[in-house]
Design a protein around this motif. Structure first.
Motif, short mmCIF file in Angstrom:
data_model
loop_
_atom_site.label_atom_id
_atom_site.label_comp_id
_atom_site.label_asym_id
_atom_site.label_seq_id
_atom_site.Cartn_x
_atom_site.Cartn_y
_atom_site.Cartn_z
N ALA A 1 -34.12 -9.61 15.32
CA ALA A 1 -34.81 -10.49 16.39
C ALA A 1 -36.05 -10.28 16.81
CB ALA A 1 -33.56 -10.68 17.33
N TYR A 2 -36.29 -8.91 17.06
CA TYR A 2 -37.75 -8.63 17.55
C TYR A 2 -38.68 -8.44 16.39
CZ TYR A 2 -36.05 -7.74 22.53
OH TYR A 2 -35.78 -7.95 23.84
N THR A 3 -38.08 -8.33 15.38
CA THR A 3 -39.23 -8.09 14.21
C THR A 3 -39.64 -9.70 14.10
OG1 THR A 3 -38.11 -6.53 13.19
CG2 THR A 3 -39.27 -7.84 11.58
N GLU A 4 -38.66 -10.58 14.32
CA GLU A 4 -38.99 -11.93 14.06
C GLU A 4 -39.90 -12.40 15.09
OE1 GLU A 4 -39.13 -15.83 12.50
OE2 GLU A 4 -37.88 -14.03 11.78
N LEU A 5 -39.79 -11.80 16.20
CA LEU A 5 -40.61 -11.97 17.62
C LEU A 5 -42.13 -11.35 17.42
CD1 LEU A 5 -38.11 -11.85 20.30
CD2 LEU A 5 -39.35 -13.89 19.75
N GLU A 6 -42.25 -10.36 16.60
CA GLU A 6 -43.43 -9.56 16.43
C GLU A 6 -44.85 -10.37 16.56
OE1 GLU A 6 -44.28 -6.19 13.94
OE2 GLU A 6 -42.07 -5.74 14.18
N SER A 7 -44.91 -11.35 15.72
CA SER A 7 -46.22 -12.15 15.64
C SER A 7 -46.46 -12.71 17.00
CB SER A 7 -46.09 -13.06 14.60
OG SER A 7 -45.25 -14.06 14.69
N ALA A 8 -45.30 -13.51 17.65
CA ALA A 8 -45.56 -14.12 18.94
C ALA A 8 -45.86 -13.21 20.03
CB ALA A 8 -44.22 -14.89 19.25
N LEU A 9 -45.38 -12.05 19.89
CA LEU A 9 -45.55 -10.81 20.96
C LEU A 9 -46.94 -10.17 20.76
CD1 LEU A 9 -41.82 -9.31 21.25
CD2 LEU A 9 -42.98 -10.93 22.67
N SER A 10 -47.56 -10.39 19.70
CA SER A 10 -48.89 -9.67 19.34
C SER A 10 -49.93 -10.13 20.57
CB SER A 10 -49.32 -10.17 18.08
OG SER A 10 -50.56 -9.51 17.94
N GLY A 11 -50.45 -9.00 21.07
CA GLY A 11 -51.33 -9.03 22.04
C GLY A 11 -50.61 -8.83 23.54
N LEU A 12 -49.47 -8.83 23.61
CA LEU A 12 -48.77 -8.70 24.75
C LEU A 12 -48.11 -7.25 25.02
CD1 LEU A 12 -46.70 -12.00 25.00
CD2 LEU A 12 -48.63 -11.14 26.62
N ASN A 13 -48.22 -6.37 25.99
CA ASN A 13 -47.23 -5.29 26.18
C ASN A 13 -45.70 -5.67 26.56
OD1 ASN A 13 -49.06 -3.36 26.28
ND2 ASN A 13 -50.14 -4.31 28.04
N VAL A 14 -45.02 -5.37 25.60
CA VAL A 14 -43.43 -5.58 25.82
C VAL A 14 -42.78 -4.50 26.43
CG1 VAL A 14 -41.49 -6.31 24.40
CG2 VAL A 14 -43.59 -7.16 23.83
N LEU A 15 -41.90 -4.80 27.32
CA LEU A 15 -41.10 -3.84 27.97
C LEU A 15 -39.58 -3.99 27.61
CD1 LEU A 15 -40.06 -1.67 29.94
CD2 LEU A 15 -40.55 -3.43 31.96
N ILE A 16 -38.88 -3.31 27.32
CA ILE A 16 -37.48 -3.58 27.16
C ILE A 16 -36.78 -2.84 28.10
CG2 ILE A 16 -35.29 -3.42 25.61
CD1 ILE A 16 -37.03 -4.42 23.46
N GLU A 17 -35.68 -3.42 28.90
CA GLU A 17 -35.12 -2.59 30.04
C GLU A 17 -33.68 -2.83 29.55
OE1 GLU A 17 -35.67 -1.25 33.09
OE2 GLU A 17 -37.79 -1.85 33.30
N THR A 18 -32.83 -1.57 29.81
CA THR A 18 -31.55 -1.34 29.69
C THR A 18 -31.15 -0.83 31.00
OG1 THR A 18 -31.41 1.07 29.08
CG2 THR A 18 -31.38 -0.81 27.23
N TYR A 19 -29.75 -1.08 31.62
CA TYR A 19 -29.37 -0.60 32.93
C TYR A 19 -27.67 -0.75 32.83
CZ TYR A 19 -30.20 -5.65 32.95
OH TYR A 19 -30.54 -7.18 32.81
N PHE A 20 -27.18 -0.13 33.99
CA PHE A 20 -25.96 0.03 34.21
C PHE A 20 -25.13 1.07 33.61
CE2 PHE A 20 -26.21 -4.69 35.46
CZ PHE A 20 -26.86 -4.53 36.76
N ALA A 21 -25.70 1.63 32.55
CA ALA A 21 -25.02 2.95 32.10
C ALA A 21 -25.82 3.65 30.98
CB ALA A 21 -23.84 2.01 31.11
#
Length: 169
Positions: A31-51
């Protein structure tokens, strides 16, 4: 979002703290590989939480090319801190260290948070370490200023969302 001037985008991925099988982790990566071109030029933060994030999920997450930063709940994810120390952290990436508890109303132990941050600074580097909350602050009340009837001793030990932002600062 880029056209509107956004420079950062955050994805919340709390399912990564579950014990996902290899098929699920492969789907996440795809899914994130598919999004790579759309995300190009943006700083991407992935958050996990609760455990804690399991080691395999950590490995999958930190191998994503399109991701600039990772955010971890280090309050309920004490083993995640150990994982960062033992497995290492990707060079040049940002770590959003969730040391201020976003799920309760109690004031932060700033000395304990500072100790955690100092240990992470040695791994990540000061310029790539960001102090953060363990999760969204939507789980706490907004501001202690509205609590006019609380005993001052009790109130001094509390931190609602506005106060937690000050603790992060």
């Amino acid at each position: 979002m880029k056209a509107a001037g956004a420079t950062w985008i955050q994805f919340d991925e709390p399912t990564l703290v579950l014990d996902l099988d290899s098929h699920q982790l492969a789907a996440f990566s795809a899914a994130y590989t598919e999004l790579e071109s759309a995300l190009s030029g943006l700083n991407v933060l992935i958050e996990t939480y609760f455990a804690d994030i399991p080691a395999e999920s950590y490995k999958t997450l930190t191998s994503l090319n399109s991701v600039t930063a990772y955010g971890f709940d280090l309050i309920r994810g004490a083993k995640t801190l150990d994982l960062i120390k033992s497995a290492g952290f990707p060079s040049g990436k940002y770590l959003f260290a969730g040391v201020v508890d976003g799920r309760n109303i109690w004031a932060d132990d700033l000395a304990a948070s500072l100790t955690t941050l100092e240990s992470l600074e040695a791994i990540v580097g000061k310029d790539k370490l960001v102090v953060s909350t363990s999760c969204s602050l939507m789980h706490t009340a907004v501001d202690l200023v509205n609590e006019t009837k609380l005993d001052s001793d009790i109130k001094s030990g509390l931190a609602f969302a506005d106060q937690k932002v000050l603790e992060v600062n």
